[in-house]
Design a protein around this motif. Structure first.
Motif, PDB file in Angstrom:
ATOM      1  N   ILE A  37      -5.133  -3.145  -4.402  1.00  0.00           N
ATOM      2  CA  ILE A  37      -4.607  -1.802  -4.171  1.00  0.00           C
ATOM      3  C   ILE A  37      -5.765  -0.822  -3.979  1.00  0.00           C
ATOM      4  CG2 ILE A  37      -3.231   0.084  -5.117  1.00  0.00           C
ATOM      5  CD1 ILE A  37      -1.576  -2.337  -4.395  1.00  0.00           C
ATOM      6  N   VAL A  40      -2.832   4.876  -4.071  1.00  0.00           N
ATOM      7  CA  VAL A  40      -1.445   4.996  -4.529  1.00  0.00           C
ATOM      8  C   VAL A  40      -1.040   6.450  -4.348  1.00  0.00           C
ATOM      9  CG1 VAL A  40       0.160   4.778  -6.450  1.00  0.00           C
ATOM     10  CG2 VAL A  40      -1.710   3.130  -6.200  1.00  0.00           C
ATOM     11  N   HIS A  41      -0.074   6.675  -3.485  1.00  0.00           N
ATOM     12  CA  HIS A  41       0.459   8.021  -3.269  1.00  0.00           C
ATOM     13  C   HIS A  41       1.917   8.044  -3.719  1.00  0.00           C
ATOM     14  CE1 HIS A  41      -3.111   9.258  -0.997  1.00  0.00           C
ATOM     15  NE2 HIS A  41      -3.052   8.078  -0.406  1.00  0.00           N
ATOM     16  N   ARG A  42       2.530   9.191  -3.650  1.00  0.00           N
ATOM     17  CA  ARG A  42       3.897   9.328  -4.146  1.00  0.00           C
ATOM     18  C   ARG A  42       4.868   8.400  -3.416  1.00  0.00           C
ATOM     19  NH1 ARG A  42       6.101  15.299  -4.944  1.00  0.00           N
ATOM     20  NH2 ARG A  42       4.365  15.167  -6.424  1.00  0.00           N
ATOM     21  N   SER A  43       4.655   8.219  -2.111  1.00  0.00           N
ATOM     22  CA  SER A  43       5.623   7.436  -1.330  1.00  0.00           C
ATOM     23  C   SER A  43       5.012   6.232  -0.618  1.00  0.00           C
ATOM     24  CB  SER A  43       6.297   8.343  -0.288  1.00  0.00           C
ATOM     25  OG  SER A  43       5.316   8.899   0.583  1.00  0.00           O
ATOM     26  N   ARG A  44       3.728   5.968  -0.836  1.00  0.00           N
ATOM     27  CA  ARG A  44       3.138   4.819  -0.139  1.00  0.00           C
ATOM     28  C   ARG A  44       1.967   4.244  -0.930  1.00  0.00           C
ATOM     29  NH1 ARG A  44       0.772   9.242   2.176  1.00  0.00           N
ATOM     30  NH2 ARG A  44      -1.467   9.110   2.646  1.00  0.00           N
ATOM     31  N   VAL A  45       1.711   2.979  -0.667  1.00  0.00           N
ATOM     32  CA  VAL A  45       0.617   2.256  -1.305  1.00  0.00           C
ATOM     33  C   VAL A  45      -0.130   1.492  -0.227  1.00  0.00           C
ATOM     34  CG1 VAL A  45       0.018   0.436  -2.956  1.00  0.00           C
ATOM     35  CG2 VAL A  45       1.889   1.999  -3.472  1.00  0.00           C
ATOM     36  N   LYS A  55      -0.887  -1.231   4.890  1.00  0.00           N
ATOM     37  CA  LYS A  55       0.122  -0.392   4.254  1.00  0.00           C
ATOM     38  C   LYS A  55       1.195  -1.311   3.703  1.00  0.00           C
ATOM     39  CE  LYS A  55       3.358   3.423   4.972  1.00  0.00           C
ATOM     40  NZ  LYS A  55       3.947   4.388   5.942  1.00  0.00           N
ATOM     41  N   LEU A  58       7.079  -2.050  -0.741  1.00  0.00           N
ATOM     42  CA  LEU A  58       7.414  -2.409  -2.110  1.00  0.00           C
ATOM     43  C   LEU A  58       8.829  -2.963  -2.181  1.00  0.00           C
ATOM     44  CD1 LEU A  58       5.981   0.642  -4.098  1.00  0.00           C
ATOM     45  CD2 LEU A  58       4.835  -1.477  -3.444  1.00  0.00           C
ATOM     46  N   ASN A  63       8.391   0.877  -7.935  1.00  0.00           N
ATOM     47  CA  ASN A  63       8.032   2.259  -7.652  1.00  0.00           C
ATOM     48  C   ASN A  63       6.519   2.349  -7.518  1.00  0.00           C
ATOM     49  OD1 ASN A  63       7.364   5.201  -8.353  1.00  0.00           O
ATOM     50  ND2 ASN A  63       9.608   5.251  -8.335  1.00  0.00           N
ATOM     51  N   THR A  64       6.036   3.323  -6.779  1.00  0.00           N
ATOM     52  CA  THR A  64       4.586   3.450  -6.602  1.00  0.00           C
ATOM     53  C   THR A  64       3.872   3.679  -7.937  1.00  0.00           C
ATOM     54  OG1 THR A  64       4.811   5.833  -6.148  1.00  0.00           O
ATOM     55  CG2 THR A  64       4.801   4.347  -4.250  1.00  0.00           C
ATOM     56  N   THR A  65       4.556   4.294  -8.900  1.00  0.00           N
ATOM     57  CA  THR A  65       3.928   4.550 -10.200  1.00  0.00           C
ATOM     58  C   THR A  65       3.715   3.276 -11.011  1.00  0.00           C
ATOM     59  OG1 THR A  65       6.109   5.023 -11.156  1.00  0.00           O
ATOM     60  CG2 THR A  65       4.822   6.893 -10.355  1.00  0.00           C
TER      61      THR A  65
END
Length: 344
Positions: A37, A40-45, A55, A58, A63-65
């Motif tokens: 990795i 790590v962003h709010r909507s993408r990894v 890219k 998931l 979740n990205t978190t």
């Protein structure tokens, strides 16, 4: 936009792959692609692989978190979908105000560079918080003192930092100077991973640019500090993985001024090892080292062998850790997690 720079060699080993992760693969998973990795962003990894940046998609339940920069994941080669995250060798995380789950900062790091500067930013109590987190994470902390070229006596900063933990390494440097950054080479070798943490404005991004030999187009943005209080502005807004000279990798992180402690008992014992070693000699097993008779820790303070300010900082962090660490309560099979309570 965050610029990701992979190591010059793009083998799995160059990305930090080791036997620790290889041993976790099952026979059915050998056809999957291991990737690391990178952001790590709010909507993408995104992840780094031997073939470049990918890219990731998931699975529905993820979740990205759930992911930290530095994680190793197994990816379906056709769909770029993550199928499994491998167990981490180390994990740096922190609990933030008002949240239940801790925030993941960086994973699978060998060395944590705790960056501070030779000015008003230098704060022993805050550095101890970073050290406790590094100890608990299972990584090796190294304190980096930047802006050493701007003060007449950098040695005093170095001695004060080195006294914070037994065996702690402290390096003074000018983050812009390539020769100074070369002092960090032994932690930045092939396959090794470091992470940089510290307040805004202390030179983390500048140091990363020096370590990675980034040009103007790919350099992490930097900014100055306010001269009256040495505080800087946030120029790094997300965590990201970068290749550095020598074949290693570095994870840059946003500046952190708030660093609460929670669930880091092991980390505190290592940080305050001189207190942890004296505690078994106290008369009472649950001694708070405050007022009990027969306290070996208080005896050491009275004898001048232990700094009373150091004991007071231990007491404050230990109490904060106890209050913030959730404990399981309730009948077996139906336990819930509740925060600890402040002692009266």
């Amino acid at each position: 936009m965050t610029q990701i720079s992979a190591p010059s060699s793009t083998s799995l080993a160059a990305l930090g792959w080791s036997k620790t992760f290889e041993a976790q693969l099952t026979p059915e998973q050998t056809a999957l692609a291991p990737m690391r990795i990178a952001t790590v962003h709010r909507s993408r990894v995104t992840a780094l692989s031997p073939s470049g940046t990918v890219k990731l998609n998931l699975p529905a339940h993820a979740n990205t978190t759930d992911f930290a920069v530095g994680d190793w994941v197994l990816v379906d080669r056709e769909t770029d979908t993550v199928t499994r995250r491998l167990e981490r060798s180390s994990l740096l995380r922190r609990r933030t105000e008002g949240t239940r789950a801790p925030q993941l900062i960086a994973a699978n790091i060998d060395t944590l560079f705790i960056v501070t500067s030779c000015n008003a930013d230098f704060n022993p109590a805050r550095l101890e918080r970073y050290l406790a987190h590094a100890n608990e994470a299972g990584t090796t902390p190294v304190i980096l003192l930047t802006k050493a070229d701007m003060v007449a006596d950098a040695a005093s900063y170095q001695s004060r930092a080195a006294a914070l933990q037994r065996g702690l390494e402290v390096v003074t440097l000018n983050a812009k100077d390539t020769e100074s950054a070369a002092a960090l080479a032994r932690w930045c070798g092939p396959g090794q991973t470091v992470a940089l943490v510290g307040s805004s404005g202390v030179g983390k991004s500048t140091l990363l640019n020096t370590l990675a030999a980034k040009d103007d187009a790919t350099a992490q943005p930097t900014s100055g500090i306010r001269e009256d209080d040495a505080k800087g502005r946030h120029t790094t807004t997300s965590r990201s993985l970068h290749g550095v000279k020598g074949g290693g990798l570095a994870i840059d992180t946003p500046g952190m001024r708030s660093l609460h402690v929670s669930d880091i008992g092991v980390g505190l014992d290592k940080l305050f090892s001189e207190i942890a070693e004296l505690a078994p000699e106290c008369r009472f097993r649950d001694c708070t080292h405050a007022h009990e008779p027969g306290c070996a820790v208080q005896a050491a303070v009275a004898a001048g062998a232990l700094d009373p300010d150091r004991l007071e900082r231990w007491r404050k962090l230990s109490e904060e850790n106890r209050v913030n660490t959730p404990v399981a309560t309730g009948p077996r099979g139906n336990k819930i997690m509740k925060k600890g309570r402040t002692k009266r």
